[in-house]
Scaffold this active site. Structure first.
Site, PDB file in Angstrom:
ATOM      1  N   HIS A 159      74.640  58.768  28.119  1.00 49.75           N
ATOM      2  CA  HIS A 159      74.035  58.503  29.432  1.00 49.75           C
ATOM      3  C   HIS A 159      74.080  57.029  29.794  1.00 49.75           C
ATOM      4  O   HIS A 159      73.818  56.666  30.937  1.00 49.75           O
ATOM      5  CB  HIS A 159      72.575  58.977  29.434  1.00 49.75           C
ATOM      6  CG  HIS A 159      72.449  60.471  29.407  1.00 49.75           C
ATOM      7  ND1 HIS A 159      72.011  61.211  30.467  1.00 49.75           N
ATOM      8  CD2 HIS A 159      72.753  61.369  28.432  1.00 49.75           C
ATOM      9  CE1 HIS A 159      72.028  62.494  30.157  1.00 49.75           C
ATOM     10  NE2 HIS A 159      72.470  62.620  28.920  1.00 49.75           N
ATOM     11  N   ASP A 367      73.921  49.355  33.990  1.00 47.81           N
ATOM     12  CA  ASP A 367      73.281  50.668  33.910  1.00 47.81           C
ATOM     13  C   ASP A 367      74.372  51.726  33.828  1.00 47.81           C
ATOM     14  O   ASP A 367      75.383  51.621  34.531  1.00 47.81           O
ATOM     15  CB  ASP A 367      72.423  50.906  35.177  1.00 47.81           C
ATOM     16  CG  ASP A 367      71.189  51.741  34.880  1.00 47.81           C
ATOM     17  OD1 ASP A 367      71.284  52.656  34.043  1.00 47.81           O
ATOM     18  OD2 ASP A 367      70.134  51.483  35.485  1.00 47.81           O
TER      19      ASP A 367
HETATM   20  P1  ADP Z   1      66.796  55.381  32.938  1.00 44.87           P
HETATM   21  O1  ADP Z   1      67.364  56.665  32.437  1.00 44.87           O
HETATM   22  O2  ADP Z   1      67.366  54.165  32.300  1.00 44.87           O
HETATM   23  O3  ADP Z   1      65.306  55.349  32.932  1.00 44.87           O
HETATM   24  P2  ADP Z   1      67.559  56.230  35.673  1.00 44.87           P
HETATM   25  O4  ADP Z   1      67.426  55.479  36.947  1.00 44.87           O
HETATM   26  O5  ADP Z   1      68.878  56.864  35.473  1.00 44.87           O
HETATM   27  O6  ADP Z   1      67.191  55.232  34.493  1.00 44.87           O
HETATM   28  O7  ADP Z   1      66.472  57.399  35.638  1.00 44.87           O
HETATM   29  C1  ADP Z   1      65.130  57.133  35.793  1.00 44.87           C
HETATM   30  C2  ADP Z   1      64.387  58.407  36.217  1.00 44.87           C
HETATM   31  O8  ADP Z   1      63.008  58.211  35.937  1.00 44.87           O
HETATM   32  C3  ADP Z   1      64.488  58.682  37.701  1.00 44.87           C
HETATM   33  O9  ADP Z   1      64.443  60.068  37.930  1.00 44.87           O
HETATM   34  C4  ADP Z   1      63.246  57.995  38.292  1.00 44.87           C
HETATM   35  O10 ADP Z   1      62.734  58.584  39.452  1.00 44.87           O
HETATM   36  C5  ADP Z   1      62.261  58.101  37.156  1.00 44.87           C
HETATM   37  N1  ADP Z   1      61.492  56.840  37.105  1.00 44.87           N
HETATM   38  C6  ADP Z   1      61.953  55.623  36.840  1.00 44.87           C
HETATM   39  N2  ADP Z   1      60.965  54.702  36.898  1.00 44.87           N
HETATM   40  C7  ADP Z   1      59.864  55.387  37.206  1.00 44.87           C
HETATM   41  C8  ADP Z   1      58.521  55.010  37.420  1.00 44.87           C
HETATM   42  N3  ADP Z   1      58.158  53.738  37.350  1.00 44.87           N
HETATM   43  N4  ADP Z   1      57.616  55.961  37.697  1.00 44.87           N
HETATM   44  C9  ADP Z   1      58.022  57.245  37.799  1.00 44.87           C
HETATM   45  N5  ADP Z   1      59.284  57.673  37.627  1.00 44.87           N
HETATM   46  C10 ADP Z   1      60.200  56.755  37.339  1.00 44.87           C
HETATM   47  O1  F6P Z   2      69.011  57.337  30.173  1.00 45.09           O
HETATM   48  C1  F6P Z   2      68.755  56.551  29.076  1.00 45.09           C
HETATM   49  C2  F6P Z   2      67.465  56.932  28.346  1.00 45.09           C
HETATM   50  O2  F6P Z   2      67.405  56.379  27.078  1.00 45.09           O
HETATM   51  C3  F6P Z   2      67.305  58.411  28.171  1.00 45.09           C
HETATM   52  O3  F6P Z   2      67.893  58.842  26.994  1.00 45.09           O
HETATM   53  C4  F6P Z   2      65.824  58.553  28.213  1.00 45.09           C
HETATM   54  O4  F6P Z   2      65.439  59.765  28.758  1.00 45.09           O
HETATM   55  C5  F6P Z   2      65.367  57.432  29.126  1.00 45.09           C
HETATM   56  O5  F6P Z   2      66.349  56.450  29.049  1.00 45.09           O
HETATM   57  C6  F6P Z   2      63.956  56.956  28.813  1.00 45.09           C
HETATM   58  O6  F6P Z   2      63.881  56.379  27.540  1.00 45.09           O
HETATM   59  P1  F6P Z   2      62.903  56.842  26.376  1.00 45.09           P
HETATM   60  O7  F6P Z   2      63.258  58.226  26.009  1.00 45.09           O
HETATM   61  O8  F6P Z   2      63.149  55.860  25.285  1.00 45.09           O
HETATM   62  O9  F6P Z   2      61.517  56.774  26.940  1.00 45.09           O
END
Ligand code: ADP
Ligand code: F6P
Length: 495
Positions: A159, A367
């Site tokens: 991912h 990212d």
């Molecule tokens: P990562 O997997 O690195 O966290 P992504 O942007 O691909 O980044 O996915 C993040 C997911 O988590 C999205 O569905 C987003 O809406 C949710 N998310 C991210 N930050 C927050 C937050 N501060 N509060 C609630 N949901 C969040």
């Molecule tokens: O998308 C990257 C990722 O590490 C996912 O594997 C995971 O769901 C998300 O970020 C949040 O991280 P964590 O599982 O360490 O809270």
């Protein structure tokens, strides 16, 4: 239909609360449609693992999905999850090796946890299962399963980005991990850049040979590579945003803005998300374009995550200090530029806020994809959409090139892009939004999963394994499988 077995470090157990994170969001959408077994860590710490035995800590069932999980010990959690997965692999694969803290004892426990997961999973497997392993926590898992005689098709999806071999070479363990990954039949990545980096690493660090097309030859086997950008349920997210913009929390936010334009950021609090650089850009916006003072407000939701990892603790402290000084330096008795929230906000609530925003700021330093960018697009009101300011270093920028693309390291460029976004006329906003929406509207996590699994079935081939010990052998060796694919929901356009 062959049963799908998804394996991921984090398993969104129905009995536990929601967590921020792209993996759970993408896979929830797929598993909801298709069902199957979801296996991984329970999210719990056990006092110890009874007699060193790999026991399952729990099995739950909900909406056609079986969830099976194991607990980790405190030492495993520290070394496998905090130190190695998030303290070494995460920064390294995001090309931030300066944040990495390598310790070979952590690498050893990382490997041991992967083996424990393989041992616990194997008895749950059926001969016709299709196994799909997710993310950097589980790089040795396919090899561990193969060693135990598992012959089912195995796919792996990363991912997050895959860094260039020069960067990877900084961690002594990485060559072995690249070899382990090659035990899968199909390796999926978010972008073609990640595929190119992996292919180069497999050749230079593991001695694989490049075959024509997207395939490698390793240990007498053919391993397929592919690009599968993760998607969101855009139609569903759009409806959720519409509902919540006018719900209690949406109304409260709107009233508190008192006519000001909302600039919104939503992230996990993570060094890759470029949060400090974003605040530099915002500071620059109010300095260079002071007419936005009292006319715009920034809301940054930065959900705290991975609190035990040193670089995350340092970032939290630096961010608090920077936010405080920004408000003190730029604030007025009757106005503050920045509101910061570090708790995990409900996703539906977030969707509503996105719809109210004039500008969405998604400016990671790097990212894999960034689902927030896609969610921001989906959340907009088609007749009066907000503008997405997006880092060119997010995987999502490849699909969302109608956003205002910025270099997050350049505060002036970011300030100018935000200013442009705030001033953009309606016709321009609509045209940009329409083209962004077209890029995501007809894609869903179910289609994403279906395309990965179809490719996995084509790639899977009889595996020549070391003979397994009889007690460990999979019941029978499955022939090439035919996957009956589910009908995925394909939505039409909105507006
Ligand atoms: P990562 O997997 O690195 O966290 P992504 O942007 O691909 O980044 O996915 C993040 C997911 O988590 C999205 O569905 C987003 O809406 C949710 N998310 C991210 N930050 C927050 C937050 N501060 N509060 C609630 N949901 C969040
Ligand atoms: O998308 C990257 C990722 O590490 C996912 O594997 C995971 O769901 C998300 O970020 C949040 O991280 P964590 O599982 O360490 O809270």
């Amino acid at each position: 239909m062959n049963r799908l077995v998804v394996v991921s470090n984090r398993v969104p157990l129905p009995s536990a609360g929601a967590r921020a994170g792209g993996l759970a969001v993408a896979l929830d959408g797929l598993m909801e449609k298709r069902g199957g077994l979801w296996f991984g860590w329970s999210g719990r710490i056990a006092a110890n693992v009874a007699g060193g035995q790999p026991a399952l800590s729990g099995i739950e069932q909900a909406a056609g999905i079986d969830y099976a999980t194991i607990d980790l010990t405190q030492d495993e959690h520290d070394r496998y999850y905090n130190n190695f997965s998030n303290g070494v692999l995460w920064p390294l694969l995001h090309t931030m090796p300066e944040l990495m803290k390598f310790d070979r004892r952590d690498a050893k426990v990382y490997r041991e946890v992967n083996y424990r997961l393989a041992v616990s999973l194997q008895p749950l497997l059926r001969p016709s299962d299709v196994i799909w392993v997710h993310d950097y926590h589980l790089m040795p898992l396919a090899a561990a399963l193969r060693e135990r005689g598992v012959k089912n098709p195995i796919g792996f999806f990363l991912h997050i980005p895959f860094a260039a071999p020069d960067v990877l070479a900084a961690a002594p363990e990485v060559a072995a991990l690249v070899r382990d990954l090659l035990a899968a039949d199909l390796l999926g990545f978010q972008t073609d850049n990640d595929v190119a980096n992996f292919a180069a690493a497999a050749q230079s660090l593991a001695g694989a040979t490049r075959l024509s097309g997207q395939a490698l030859q390793f240990g007498g086997r053919r391993v397929k590579l592919g690009v599968f950008p993760v998607e969101i349920e855009a139609q569903k997210f759009a409806m959720m945003a519409g509902r919540n913009a006018f719900g209690t929390t949406g109304e409260r936010l709107r009233r508190s803005l008192d006519g000001q334009k909302l600039i919104l950021g939503v992230d996990r609090l993570d060094p890759t998300k470029g949060l400090l650089q974003r605040l530099d850009g915002l500071e620059c916006l109010f300095e260079k374009h002071p007419d936005w003072i009292r006319r715009a407000t920034v809301l940054q939701i930065a959900a705290e995550s991975r609190k035990d990892v040193g670089s995350y603790q340092q970032l939290r402290a630096a961010l608090d200090a920077k936010a405080g000084s920004m408000n003190a330096d730029l604030g007025e008795p009757d106005w503050q530029p920045l509101r910061m929230v570090s708790r995990n906000v409900d996703r539906a609530e977030v969707a509503g806020y996105m719809r109210l925003a004039a500008v969405g700021l998604v400016t990671p330093l790097r990212d894999g994809m960034n689902l927030v960018a896609k969610e921001f697009v989906a959340a907009q009101e088609p007749d009066d959409p907000g503008v997405l300011v997006l880092s060119r270093f997010a995987g999502a920028a490849r699909q969302l090139d109608a956003a205002l693309l910025v270099n997050p390291h350049d505060p002036d460029a970011m300030a100018d892009a935000i200013d442009t976004a705030l001033r953009m006329d309606l016709a321009d906003r609509r045209a940009r939004w329409r083209s962004l929406w077209d890029a995501i509207a007809d894609r869903t996590p179910a289609l994403w999963g279906r395309s990965f699994l179809a490719s996995l079935m084509r790639a899977s081939q009889p595996v020549v394994n070391k003979p397994a010990k009889p007690a460990e052998a999979a019941p029978t060796s499955p022939p090439r499988l035919t996957l009956v694919e589910p009908t995925a929901a394909v939505g039409g356009r909105r507006g």
